[in-house]
Design a protein around this motif. Structure first.
Motif, PDB file in Angstrom:
ATOM      1  N   MET A  36       0.791  -1.199   0.000  1.00 15.67           N
ATOM      2  CA  MET A  36       0.000   0.000   0.000  1.00 15.67           C
ATOM      3  C   MET A  36       0.831   1.260   0.000  1.00 15.67           C
ATOM      4  N   MET A  37       1.990   1.202   0.500  1.00 17.18           N
ATOM      5  CA  MET A  37       2.705   2.442   0.681  1.00 17.18           C
ATOM      6  C   MET A  37       3.319   2.948  -0.597  1.00 17.18           C
ATOM      7  N   TRP A  38       4.195   2.172  -1.142  1.00 16.74           N
ATOM      8  CA  TRP A  38       4.913   2.692  -2.284  1.00 16.74           C
ATOM      9  C   TRP A  38       4.051   2.850  -3.513  1.00 16.74           C
ATOM     10  N   HIS A  54      13.670   3.298  -9.640  1.00 18.73           N
ATOM     11  CA  HIS A  54      12.724   4.258  -9.102  1.00 18.73           C
ATOM     12  C   HIS A  54      13.058   5.653  -9.585  1.00 18.73           C
ATOM     13  N   ALA A  74      17.148   1.009  -6.805  1.00 15.79           N
ATOM     14  CA  ALA A  74      16.799   2.420  -6.681  1.00 15.79           C
ATOM     15  C   ALA A  74      16.868   3.151  -8.003  1.00 15.79           C
ATOM     16  N   GLU A 107       1.621   4.495  -3.582  1.00 18.74           N
ATOM     17  CA  GLU A 107       1.215   5.882  -3.571  1.00 18.74           C
ATOM     18  C   GLU A 107       2.225   6.740  -4.277  1.00 18.74           C
ATOM     19  N   VAL A 108       3.438   6.272  -4.312  1.00 19.78           N
ATOM     20  CA  VAL A 108       4.440   7.052  -5.023  1.00 19.78           C
ATOM     21  C   VAL A 108       4.633   6.522  -6.425  1.00 19.78           C
ATOM     22  N   LEU A 135      12.100  -2.741  -4.691  1.00 17.60           N
ATOM     23  CA  LEU A 135      12.595  -1.450  -4.232  1.00 17.60           C
ATOM     24  C   LEU A 135      12.050  -1.144  -2.861  1.00 17.60           C
ATOM     25  N   VAL A 137      14.091  -0.379   0.270  1.00 17.13           N
ATOM     26  CA  VAL A 137      13.972   0.950   0.832  1.00 17.13           C
ATOM     27  C   VAL A 137      13.663   0.880   2.305  1.00 17.13           C
ATOM     28  N   TRP A 138      12.906  -0.096   2.659  1.00 12.46           N
ATOM     29  CA  TRP A 138      12.612  -0.219   4.067  1.00 12.46           C
ATOM     30  C   TRP A 138      13.764  -0.846   4.827  1.00 12.46           C
ATOM     31  N   GLU A 153      13.633  -4.733   6.036  1.00 12.13           N
ATOM     32  CA  GLU A 153      12.854  -5.185   7.175  1.00 12.13           C
ATOM     33  C   GLU A 153      11.584  -5.836   6.669  1.00 12.13           C
ATOM     34  N   GLU A 154      11.050  -6.618   7.504  1.00  9.13           N
ATOM     35  CA  GLU A 154       9.854  -7.319   7.070  1.00  9.13           C
ATOM     36  C   GLU A 154       8.697  -6.341   6.981  1.00  9.13           C
ATOM     37  N   VAL A 155       8.067  -6.318   5.863  1.00  8.21           N
ATOM     38  CA  VAL A 155       6.949  -5.397   5.693  1.00  8.21           C
ATOM     39  C   VAL A 155       5.725  -6.030   6.305  1.00  8.21           C
ATOM     40  N   CYS A 156       5.074  -5.281   7.078  1.00  8.62           N
ATOM     41  CA  CYS A 156       4.079  -5.920   7.918  1.00  8.62           C
ATOM     42  C   CYS A 156       2.680  -5.855   7.344  1.00  8.62           C
ATOM     43  N   ASN A 157       2.537  -5.423   6.139  1.00 12.37           N
ATOM     44  CA  ASN A 157       1.185  -5.459   5.606  1.00 12.37           C
ATOM     45  C   ASN A 157       1.002  -6.718   4.780  1.00 12.37           C
TER      46      ASN A 157
END
Lengths: 361, 157
Positions: free
Chosen positions: A296-298, A353, A350, A300-301, A319, A323-324, A327-331
């Protein structure tokens, strides 16, 4: 409106009577305990205990008759209250004096009360009831009769805490007004904070409270020391504070610099977000891309309705992972493609991007 | 203690929303202004990611609401925060003499720390340390997100 006025009018009265009821109920509980104890043989220091009981008993009898007995049976008996009451207490046997002495002990910590602590009795358990009892005491000190058993409660608590303290303390007497005070402070978290006087340390209530405060602050400082890098070995509050201040300042400066850099990436950022947000409504969760559900986050960009055919989009999940900081993305929106993709370092993905950003510029 | 991802995600969400709102209102501005807006929206985003659970976040939002243009902070909670802050300030002012002379190293540093943390002057020492703990974690999350955003956007330019 009249109804409201009437309700409002009866409101305060109702609460006042409710309060009285509560006070009476609690005094009832207390007197019930006293009565029960009177029937059972007192274990130690019976003399002082019965001496104390002399006074409450007649008043207890008075109070028993007033409210209905249903409440009496329904109310859970705080037995430990009275067990502690067995402790040696040598109060003057006058209701007014008792009240004053109790209040005195609550708020200032009297020397007399200390000397009277001789016996140890089994540890009390339910502090909650007494903590709740203490509050009405503090709010209604005016009523003598009904509050007299209530007023003894803080002293009961004092007894209890002092006894508990004394079990740990080698040889010093202590005041437990702080424990009572802490109970009202931390009532929502713990019913009681047991303050133990250490051997050879000052034991008046203020220093006990001060020490409890200090311990709380020291615990938090330890957490801070673990958080701030390089602080673990430093001893001494001033230097640790120094480090903390430096850390906070450096973090704030970093935020400034980074925002400056972001402003320099111009006008890409706003443009990005503009286009992103126009497209946001429809397609965040839809799999516009073949078989891909974007996190959901990226999206948006990165996500843009026009860019669906942009092939390296598959890599943008990578990416995002990089970028994080890997780390484990929690969604839950990460597709199997993410795991299948082999992404290595941010340097690799990168550029994709940034290419995309360039395209949008 | 690495800041957890949920905090970063929340921050990023709020930040992007704030930036979008800002970019709608003003089209052209110099780089310094833009930087200020970015920083401000980032701070507000981080504070609102806390959802009013910490004092520094409330103080930050209240300050931003009162000082800067209000379009960045457009929730009703901000007025509530400023109300709380104001009442707290009144209370503090009424019941304590403001002593500026700070004797001792610890006092001096505590004073500095109070100035650093938003809304720190209103806190007593215990909550100051607690708030600074939380503030440091949030700042770290903010820095991480911003840095990754910068690195993502600036590589290969």
């Amino acid at each position: 409106m009249e109804l409201n006025a009437g309700a409002a009018g009866t409101g305060p009265h109702k609460t006042a009577s409710e309060r009285d009821e509560v006070a009476a109920l609690e005094s009832l509980q207390f007197t019930d305990e006293i009565r029960r104890l009177m029937s059972a043989p007192a274990t130690d220091n019976a003399s002082s205990f019965t001496a104390l009981l002399e006074l409450p008993a007649p008043q207890a009898v008075q109070l028993i008759h007033s409210p209905d007995s249903a409440k009496l049976t329904a109310a859970p008996a705080p037995a430990p209250n009275v067990d502690d009451f067995k402790g040696s207490f040598h109060y003057p046997f006058n209701s007014g004096l008792i009240e004053r002495a109790a209040r005195f002990s609550v708020f200032t910590g009297d020397g007399n009360i200390n000397e009277d602590n001789k016996s140890n009795s089994p540890e009390p358990t339910s502090y909650n009831s007494s903590a709740s009892l203490q509050k009405p005491v503090k709010s209604e000190p005016a009523e003598t009769e009904s509050s007299q058993p209530l007023v003894s409660d803080p002293t009961v608590e004092n007894r209890r805490n002092k006894r508990k303290d004394r079990e740990k303390v080698k040889g010093s007497t202590k005041k437990s007004k702080t424990a009572a005070k802490e109970s009202s402070d931390d009532a929502e978290k713990l019913p009681y904070v047991h303050v133990r006087a250490r051997r050879g340390q000052a034991t008046d209530s203020h220093s006990l409270a001060e020490r409890a405060r200090r311990e709380k602050i020291n615990a938090r400082m330890k957490l801070l020391q673990e958080l701030v890098p390089g602080c673990g070995k430093i001893s001494g509050m001033a230097l640790v504070l120094d480090e903390i201040i430096n850390h906070v300042q450096s973090l704030q400066r970093q935020v400034e610099f980074l925002s400056m850099r972001l402003a320099a990436v111009n006008p890409g950022i706003d443009f990005n977000l503009d286009s992103v947000f126009t497209a946001e409504n429809g397609s965040l969760m839809d799999s516009n891309f073949p078989g891909m559900v974007m996190p959901m986050m990226w999206p948006e960009v990165q996500l843009n309705g026009n860019r669906q055919q942009y092939p390296p989009q598959l890599h943008f999940n990578a990416l995002q992972q990089s970028v994080w900081g890997k780390e484990e993305v929690c969604n839950n929106y990460i597709t199997p493609e993410n795991s299948l993709l082999s992404y290595d370092s941010s340097g690799n993905s990168a550029p994709l991007h940034s290419n995309r950003l360039k395209m949008e510029l | 203690m690495r800041p957890c991802n949920s905090l970063k995600l929340e921050f990023l969400k709020n930040w992007i929303m704030g930036l979008q709102r800002w970019s709608f209102s003003k089209k052209e501005m110099g780089i310094l202004e833009r930087k200020k807006a970015i920083k401000l929206s980032a701070d507000i985003a981080m504070a609102s990611a806390r959802n009013g659970t910490t004092r520094w976040s409330r103080a930050l939002i209240a300050n931003a609401y009162s000082k800067h243009d209000k379009h960045l902070v457009s929730k009703g909670a901000s007025t509530e925060y400023s109300r709380r802050i104001r009442s707290k300030k009144i209370l503090k002012r009424s019941c304590r003499r403001i002593r500026r002379r700070s004797k001792g190293l610890v006092r001096e540093r505590t004073r500095i720390l109070k100035n650093l943390i938003p809304g720190g002057e209103l806190m007593n020492e215990g909550s100051l340390i607690e708030e600074s703990l939380d503030y440091i974690v949030s700042l770290r999350a903010q820095v991480d997100v911003m840095r990754s955003l910068v690195s993502a956007s600036e590589v290969d330019r």
